[in-house]
Design a protein around this motif. Structure first.
Motif, PDB file in Angstrom:
ATOM      1  N   PRO A 138       0.831  -1.203   0.000  1.00 35.22           N
ATOM      2  CA  PRO A 138       0.000   0.000   0.000  1.00 35.22           C
ATOM      3  C   PRO A 138       0.870   1.260   0.000  1.00 35.22           C
ATOM      4  O   PRO A 138       2.074   1.207   0.274  1.00 35.22           O
ATOM      5  N   ALA A 139       0.242   2.381  -0.261  1.00 40.12           N
ATOM      6  CA  ALA A 139       0.977   3.642  -0.338  1.00 40.12           C
ATOM      7  C   ALA A 139       1.528   4.088   1.012  1.00 40.12           C
ATOM      8  O   ALA A 139       2.285   5.055   1.077  1.00 40.12           O
ATOM      9  N   THR A 140       1.164   3.399   2.084  1.00 39.40           N
ATOM     10  CA  THR A 140       1.669   3.743   3.418  1.00 39.40           C
ATOM     11  C   THR A 140       2.912   2.941   3.800  1.00 39.40           C
ATOM     12  O   THR A 140       3.398   3.060   4.924  1.00 39.40           O
ATOM     13  N   CYS A 141       3.440   2.144   2.869  1.00 41.73           N
ATOM     14  CA  CYS A 141       4.586   1.291   3.193  1.00 41.73           C
ATOM     15  C   CYS A 141       5.852   2.131   3.374  1.00 41.73           C
ATOM     16  O   CYS A 141       5.917   3.285   2.938  1.00 41.73           O
ATOM     17  N   PRO A 142       6.890   1.570   4.004  1.00 46.41           N
ATOM     18  CA  PRO A 142       8.143   2.321   4.172  1.00 46.41           C
ATOM     19  C   PRO A 142       8.775   2.682   2.830  1.00 46.41           C
ATOM     20  O   PRO A 142       8.566   2.006   1.820  1.00 46.41           O
ATOM     21  N   GLY A 143       9.564   3.744   2.839  1.00 46.10           N
ATOM     22  CA  GLY A 143      10.304   4.129   1.644  1.00 46.10           C
ATOM     23  C   GLY A 143      11.348   3.083   1.287  1.00 46.10           C
ATOM     24  O   GLY A 143      11.968   2.478   2.162  1.00 46.10           O
ATOM     25  N   MET A 144      11.547   2.871  -0.016  1.00 48.10           N
ATOM     26  CA  MET A 144      12.430   1.810  -0.489  1.00 48.10           C
ATOM     27  C   MET A 144      13.492   2.340  -1.439  1.00 48.10           C
ATOM     28  O   MET A 144      13.228   3.240  -2.247  1.00 48.10           O
ATOM     29  N   VAL A 145      14.689   1.771  -1.327  1.00 53.48           N
ATOM     30  CA  VAL A 145      15.778   2.015  -2.269  1.00 53.48           C
ATOM     31  C   VAL A 145      16.165   0.661  -2.844  1.00 53.48           C
ATOM     32  O   VAL A 145      16.376  -0.306  -2.109  1.00 53.48           O
ATOM     33  N   ILE A 146      16.247   0.578  -4.167  1.00 55.73           N
ATOM     34  CA  ILE A 146      16.354  -0.717  -4.844  1.00 55.73           C
ATOM     35  C   ILE A 146      17.486  -0.701  -5.855  1.00 55.73           C
ATOM     36  O   ILE A 146      17.597   0.237  -6.658  1.00 55.73           O
ATOM     37  N   VAL A 147      18.302  -1.728  -5.824  1.00 56.58           N
ATOM     38  CA  VAL A 147      19.248  -1.994  -6.909  1.00 56.58           C
ATOM     39  C   VAL A 147      18.818  -3.273  -7.604  1.00 56.58           C
ATOM     40  O   VAL A 147      18.732  -4.335  -6.987  1.00 56.58           O
ATOM     41  N   GLN A 148      18.522  -3.138  -8.890  1.00 56.27           N
ATOM     42  CA  GLN A 148      18.262  -4.272  -9.772  1.00 56.27           C
ATOM     43  C   GLN A 148      19.318  -4.208 -10.863  1.00 56.27           C
ATOM     44  O   GLN A 148      19.440  -3.189 -11.550  1.00 56.27           O
ATOM     45  N   HIS A 149      20.101  -5.243 -11.011  1.00 54.88           N
ATOM     46  CA  HIS A 149      21.146  -5.246 -12.034  1.00 54.88           C
ATOM     47  C   HIS A 149      20.505  -5.169 -13.422  1.00 54.88           C
ATOM     48  O   HIS A 149      19.914  -6.138 -13.893  1.00 54.88           O
ATOM     49  N   MET A 150      20.630  -4.013 -14.054  1.00 51.60           N
ATOM     50  CA  MET A 150      20.109  -3.821 -15.411  1.00 51.60           C
ATOM     51  C   MET A 150      20.951  -2.761 -16.104  1.00 51.60           C
ATOM     52  O   MET A 150      21.524  -1.881 -15.435  1.00 51.60           O
ATOM     53  N   PRO A 151      21.004  -2.772 -17.429  1.00 56.40           N
ATOM     54  CA  PRO A 151      21.762  -1.743 -18.143  1.00 56.40           C
ATOM     55  C   PRO A 151      21.067  -0.380 -18.080  1.00 56.40           C
ATOM     56  O   PRO A 151      19.894  -0.256 -17.713  1.00 56.40           O
ATOM     57  N   GLU A 152      21.828   0.622 -18.450  1.00 59.57           N
ATOM     58  CA  GLU A 152      21.308   1.985 -18.555  1.00 59.57           C
ATOM     59  C   GLU A 152      20.065   1.999 -19.450  1.00 59.57           C
ATOM     60  O   GLU A 152      19.975   1.253 -20.416  1.00 59.57           O
ATOM     61  N   ARG A 153      19.126   2.838 -19.111  1.00 62.47           N
ATOM     62  CA  ARG A 153      17.827   3.030 -19.781  1.00 62.47           C
ATOM     63  C   ARG A 153      16.804   1.963 -19.423  1.00 62.47           C
ATOM     64  O   ARG A 153      15.624   2.252 -19.321  1.00 62.47           O
ATOM     65  N   PHE A 154      17.245   0.725 -19.213  1.00 60.49           N
ATOM     66  CA  PHE A 154      16.298  -0.326 -18.870  1.00 60.49           C
ATOM     67  C   PHE A 154      15.732  -0.139 -17.459  1.00 60.49           C
ATOM     68  O   PHE A 154      14.612  -0.549 -17.181  1.00 60.49           O
ATOM     69  N   THR A 155      16.506   0.463 -16.571  1.00 62.41           N
ATOM     70  CA  THR A 155      16.001   0.708 -15.217  1.00 62.41           C
ATOM     71  C   THR A 155      14.858   1.727 -15.236  1.00 62.41           C
ATOM     72  O   THR A 155      13.896   1.593 -14.482  1.00 62.41           O
ATOM     73  N   ALA A 156      14.963   2.729 -16.105  1.00 61.08           N
ATOM     74  CA  ALA A 156      13.878   3.704 -16.220  1.00 61.08           C
ATOM     75  C   ALA A 156      12.620   3.041 -16.760  1.00 61.08           C
ATOM     76  O   ALA A 156      11.498   3.312 -16.286  1.00 61.08           O
ATOM     77  N   MET A 157      12.777   2.150 -17.730  1.00 54.89           N
ATOM     78  CA  MET A 157      11.627   1.432 -18.286  1.00 54.89           C
ATOM     79  C   MET A 157      10.990   0.536 -17.234  1.00 54.89           C
ATOM     80  O   MET A 157       9.758   0.455 -17.133  1.00 54.89           O
ATOM     81  N   LEU A 158      11.824  -0.125 -16.438  1.00 53.56           N
ATOM     82  CA  LEU A 158      11.295  -0.976 -15.359  1.00 53.56           C
ATOM     83  C   LEU A 158      10.504  -0.137 -14.365  1.00 53.56           C
ATOM     84  O   LEU A 158       9.395  -0.513 -13.971  1.00 53.56           O
ATOM     85  N   ALA A 159      11.069   0.990 -13.965  1.00 52.43           N
ATOM     86  CA  ALA A 159      10.387   1.855 -13.000  1.00 52.43           C
ATOM     87  C   ALA A 159       9.051   2.354 -13.546  1.00 52.43           C
ATOM     88  O   ALA A 159       8.037   2.374 -12.829  1.00 52.43           O
ATOM     89  N   GLN A 160       9.021   2.736 -14.796  1.00 50.15           N
ATOM     90  CA  GLN A 160       7.773   3.224 -15.397  1.00 50.15           C
ATOM     91  C   GLN A 160       6.710   2.136 -15.427  1.00 50.15           C
ATOM     92  O   GLN A 160       5.540   2.385 -15.142  1.00 50.15           O
ATOM     93  N   ARG A 161       7.129   0.915 -15.773  1.00 56.44           N
ATOM     94  CA  ARG A 161       6.164  -0.180 -15.842  1.00 56.44           C
ATOM     95  C   ARG A 161       5.612  -0.496 -14.455  1.00 56.44           C
ATOM     96  O   ARG A 161       4.400  -0.682 -14.275  1.00 56.44           O
ATOM     97  N   LEU A 162       6.489  -0.571 -13.456  1.00 55.91           N
ATOM     98  CA  LEU A 162       6.038  -0.866 -12.105  1.00 55.91           C
ATOM     99  C   LEU A 162       5.160   0.255 -11.560  1.00 55.91           C
ATOM    100  O   LEU A 162       4.163  -0.001 -10.869  1.00 55.91           O
ATOM    101  N   ASN A 163       5.502   1.479 -11.870  1.00 53.21           N
ATOM    102  CA  ASN A 163       4.704   2.612 -11.391  1.00 53.21           C
ATOM    103  C   ASN A 163       3.275   2.544 -11.922  1.00 53.21           C
ATOM    104  O   ASN A 163       2.326   2.939 -11.240  1.00 53.21           O
ATOM    105  N   ALA A 164       3.131   2.019 -13.132  1.00 52.59           N
ATOM    106  CA  ALA A 164       1.806   1.946 -13.756  1.00 52.59           C
ATOM    107  C   ALA A 164       0.916   0.875 -13.140  1.00 52.59           C
ATOM    108  O   ALA A 164      -0.313   0.953 -13.259  1.00 52.59           O
TER     109      ALA A 164
END
Length: 226
Positions: free
Chosen positions: A55-81
């Motif tokens: 839920p939106a009340t969960c603790p703040g998170m910092v994440i490292v996922q091994h991925m190349p440049e640009r792919f991390t932005a695409m992953l974040a956008q997909r998960l955000n949706a």
């Protein structure tokens, strides 16, 4: 095969090349809590399962996922949706807060730092650590130093040992720590090595991790961004 072989020939730097090890400088108590997650092979699916259940009340998170440049932005956008929480690629100076997951950008390291009563992230360049950039070890070490007992570290599916050493550093600094179990991993390398080094306080199936993350937040009295 050539690319894989050339990667194995690269020097395997430790997190020392980015941030020195040392005693935690975290305050004993804080109402801002941090969840740090590291993953590699199979991690995109594992992250989706975990983040979609929060839920939106969960603790703040910092994440490292091994991925190349640009792919991390695409992953974040997909998960955000598809998630209730906000998920985005981290920018230098971003504040970590409840209901927000920051994913380290490909080809950069992400570190946590404390500023007064809250936490920010630094996005920095530098050499590969454990042959990765971003590196889980770099993130976890910074969390150990600057959040200490205010943090939960989670190491998930992935090849190799990135994050194993510094998950132990997090545990030694008072953080709660979790390793994903072998049965639910695509590749058990990173969690297995973290367990072997004594970094994992608990070992659990992927399906159990969202509940454990929320329990950490409830026990810590998580609050939203003020």
């Amino acid at each position: 095969m050539i690319a894989a072989d050339s990667a194995l020939l690269r020097p395997k730097n430790s997190a020392d090349v980015i941030l020195s090890a040392g005693l935690s400088t975290a305050v004993a108590r804080s109402t801002d809590q941090i969840v740090a997650i590291g993953a590699s092979t199979g991690g995109t699916q594992a992250l989706e399962l975990v983040l979609r259940r929060l839920p939106a009340t969960c603790p703040g998170m910092v994440i490292v996922q091994h991925m190349p440049e640009r792919f991390t932005a695409m992953l974040a956008q997909r998960l955000n949706a598809i998630c209730q929480i906000e998920v985005r690629e981290a920018r230098n100076g971003d504040r970590v807060g409840a209901g927000l997951a920051l994913i380290a950008p490909g080809n950069k390291h992400m570190l946590l730092r404390r500023s007064g009563t809250h936490y920010l992230v630094d996005i920095v360049d530098g050499p590969l650590v454990n042959r990765h950039k971003p590196s889980v070890d770099v993130l976890f070490r910074s969390v150990a130093k600057f959040a200490g007992a205010n943090a939960l570290g989670i190491i998930m599916t992935g090849m190799g040992d990135d994050g194993a050493r510094s998950l132990k550093e997090m545990r030694d600094a008072g953080a709660r720590t979790i390793a994903q179990d072998e049965a639910s991993c695509v590749v058990f390398g990173m969690p297995k090595e973290a367990i072997r080094r004594g970094g994992a306080e608990q070992v659990m199936a992927l399906e159990q991790i969202p509940g454990a993350l929320l329990a950490f937040g409830r026990s810590s009295g998580v609050r939203g961004i003020s």
